[in-house]
Design an enzyme around this catalytic site. Sequence first.
Site, PDB file in Angstrom:
ATOM      1  N   LYS A  26       0.836  -1.192   0.000  1.00 13.35           N
ATOM      2  CA  LYS A  26       0.000   0.000   0.000  1.00 13.35           C
ATOM      3  C   LYS A  26       0.877   1.251   0.000  1.00 13.35           C
ATOM      4  O   LYS A  26       2.013   1.209   0.462  1.00 13.35           O
ATOM      5  CB  LYS A  26      -0.841   0.034   1.291  1.00 13.35           C
ATOM      6  CG  LYS A  26      -1.973  -0.966   1.364  1.00 13.35           C
ATOM      7  CD  LYS A  26      -2.750  -0.816   2.656  1.00 13.35           C
ATOM      8  CE  LYS A  26      -3.886  -1.814   2.748  1.00 13.35           C
ATOM      9  NZ  LYS A  26      -4.944  -1.605   1.746  1.00 13.35           N
ATOM     10  N   ARG A  78     -10.452 -11.311   1.845  1.00 11.16           N
ATOM     11  CA  ARG A  78     -11.356 -12.332   1.287  1.00 11.16           C
ATOM     12  C   ARG A  78     -10.731 -13.714   1.351  1.00 11.16           C
ATOM     13  O   ARG A  78     -11.432 -14.715   1.429  1.00 11.16           O
ATOM     14  CB  ARG A  78     -11.755 -11.929  -0.143  1.00 11.16           C
ATOM     15  CG  ARG A  78     -10.628 -11.912  -1.123  1.00 11.16           C
ATOM     16  CD  ARG A  78     -10.951 -11.093  -2.367  1.00 11.16           C
ATOM     17  NE  ARG A  78     -10.906  -9.638  -2.109  1.00 11.16           N
ATOM     18  CZ  ARG A  78     -11.193  -8.717  -3.009  1.00 11.16           C
ATOM     19  NH1 ARG A  78     -11.570  -9.066  -4.226  1.00 11.16           N
ATOM     20  NH2 ARG A  78     -11.130  -7.436  -2.711  1.00 11.16           N
TER      21      ARG A  78
HETATM   22  N1  BES Z   1      -8.129  -3.673   4.461  1.00  8.20           N
HETATM   23  C1  BES Z   1      -8.277  -3.227   3.132  1.00  8.20           C
HETATM   24  C2  BES Z   1      -9.548  -2.412   2.915  1.00  8.20           C
HETATM   25  C3  BES Z   1      -9.631  -1.086   3.622  1.00  8.20           C
HETATM   26  C4  BES Z   1      -9.180   0.068   2.994  1.00  8.20           C
HETATM   27  C5  BES Z   1     -10.182  -0.977   4.883  1.00  8.20           C
HETATM   28  C6  BES Z   1      -9.270   1.291   3.647  1.00  8.20           C
HETATM   29  C7  BES Z   1     -10.273   0.235   5.538  1.00  8.20           C
HETATM   30  C8  BES Z   1      -9.802   1.376   4.910  1.00  8.20           C
HETATM   31  C9  BES Z   1      -8.317  -4.413   2.191  1.00  8.20           C
HETATM   32  O1  BES Z   1      -7.565  -5.506   2.560  1.00  8.20           O
HETATM   33  C10 BES Z   1      -7.787  -3.950   0.878  1.00  8.20           C
HETATM   34  O2  BES Z   1      -6.621  -3.643   0.808  1.00  8.20           O
HETATM   35  N2  BES Z   1      -8.636  -3.905  -0.138  1.00  8.20           N
HETATM   36  C11 BES Z   1      -8.243  -3.459  -1.434  1.00  8.20           C
HETATM   37  C12 BES Z   1      -8.737  -4.501  -2.423  1.00  8.20           C
HETATM   38  C13 BES Z   1      -8.198  -4.321  -3.822  1.00  8.20           C
HETATM   39  C14 BES Z   1      -6.722  -4.633  -3.859  1.00  8.20           C
HETATM   40  C15 BES Z   1      -8.968  -5.229  -4.728  1.00  8.20           C
HETATM   41  C16 BES Z   1      -8.910  -2.112  -1.682  1.00  8.20           C
HETATM   42  O3  BES Z   1     -10.046  -1.920  -1.241  1.00  8.20           O
HETATM   43  O4  BES Z   1      -8.267  -1.259  -2.264  1.00  8.20           O
HETATM   44 MN    MN Z   2      -5.545  -5.346   1.927  1.00  6.74          MN
END
Ligand code: BES
Ligand code: MN
Length: 486
Positions: free
Chosen positions: A260, A334
């Site tokens: 990230k 997931r």
């Molecule tokens: N934990 C994150 C989602 C999240 C983002 C929660 C911001 C709270 C605040 C999750 O694991 C994630 O990284 N999701 C990605 C999925 C994508 C790579 C398909 C997302 O939402 O960007």
């Molecule tokens: Mn994630």
Amino acid sequence: MNIKFTSEINKDYDLTIIGIYKKNKFSNIANKTDKKLNGIISKSIKNSTFNGEIGDLVHIHSEKLLIVGLGEEKDLTEINLQKIGGKIGLILQKEKVKNSFIFLDNFSDENNFKIIYGLILKTYTFTKYKTENTDDKTNQSIFVYSQNPQKSENDFLKTKAIIDGITTTRNLANEPSNVLTTTEFVKEVKNLSKLGIKIEIIDEKQLKKMGANLILSVAKGSEYPPYIVSMSYTGNKKSKNTIGIIGKGLCFDSGGISIKPSKGMDEMKSDMTGAATVVGIMESLAKRKAKVNVVGVIGLAENMPDGNSYKPGDVIKSLSGKTVEVLNTDAEGRLVLGDCITYTIKNFKPNLIIDFATLTGAIIIALGEEITGLFSNNKELAKKLITSGLKTGEELWQMPMGTKFKNMIKSNIADMNNLGKPERTASSITAAEFLENFVENDTPWAHLDIAGTAWTSSGNDISPKGLTGVGVNLINEFISNYYEEK
Ligand code: BES
Ligand code: MN
Ligand code: ZN
């Protein structure tokens, strides 16, 4: 803050809190007090913008009186009562009032309990890591008017159970990841056994033996081992029915190899809020001795980049036997949940399952911080959850699912991919579609994406800025209304 119920009106309190309805319709107690004080309340109100709306306040310092707007008498809903409680709480917190007395009107216990609920939750603080704690609430007492204090005190325990559950959820979610590692989280869960909840811990060795390779893969880059932990609460021994509640427990989500951006990455210490919600729910059900059987299951792991991390392009065989192509290691929630769903259905055969997860950033874009995204394979279950949310103020909005979205998680090499194509398109929905692949035997299932509602950036009616504890009251309402033997 200590809550006490009392029928003593004339004690010398530091602040007495009295209610007035919309358009300045006085409650009985407001009338009586006003007469006794030769019209000071009426005068003070006249010289202010107070109109009895919720949120209106007049503080008459000379008389140690706080006048609180109650809104319309017919609109004393659970949500509005919580809100009123929150407004009162902020004053007590700011002014550090030692002994306050709440006598808004001749309210039922039920109404008073909802006010206290809002009051306590809105004034929540997490000061554990402040070496100078300027916010000691332990010497603050709140007396609430009741005609039968003993009975009120007793009945309040049910509301208290829910407040305690929410507080636990917030406390866990607030912990930094260097403290609350997966292993430490397991220790916290073990505390629930004091309440008669049976805890089973599946450690890394057993996960390997079982073939729970999705959760194992996510954790590969971390120093801390993954766990699946189940918490069984049997409040109705006569019944064979069980409700399954599942939670995503990423103690930290760096994104892994698909790392990230650094901005805001600290928030990913709370990527275990789904699991914390499950713990809070279990605590509240056990504390209020709910007549129902519930199993909570959480998947704990940390997602880190490392020479041993799982990688984009990897193909993994899940606990269900289905195969997954990893296209992005940041879509890890997931994967963890997929194995947890299989584990729960296989081992506990629940009549329905509900999962909580901070699953997608896209749900924040779609619904914001006040509405949780709901996904379900079952109309009746969805409707019951939506109804429960309207009552408690934890609103849900059902999102669509179906074939058109299923096609987006097809893979050339495996049974499904974990990203969804095109990338970022309907990504909260493709995440839910992914989860549905693990829901076997047509088990009614609902997925609650709380990435938006787990956190409030500037505070809401019943929560200061930070973690909200959303979902605990919702599930208590849902269970007590539809599944609990009375
Ligand atoms: N934990 C994150 C989602 C999240 C983002 C929660 C911001 C709270 C605040 C999750 O694991 C994630 O990284 N999701 C990605 C999925 C994508 C790579 C398909 C997302 O939402 O960007
Ligand atoms: Mn994630
Ligand atoms: Zn995550």
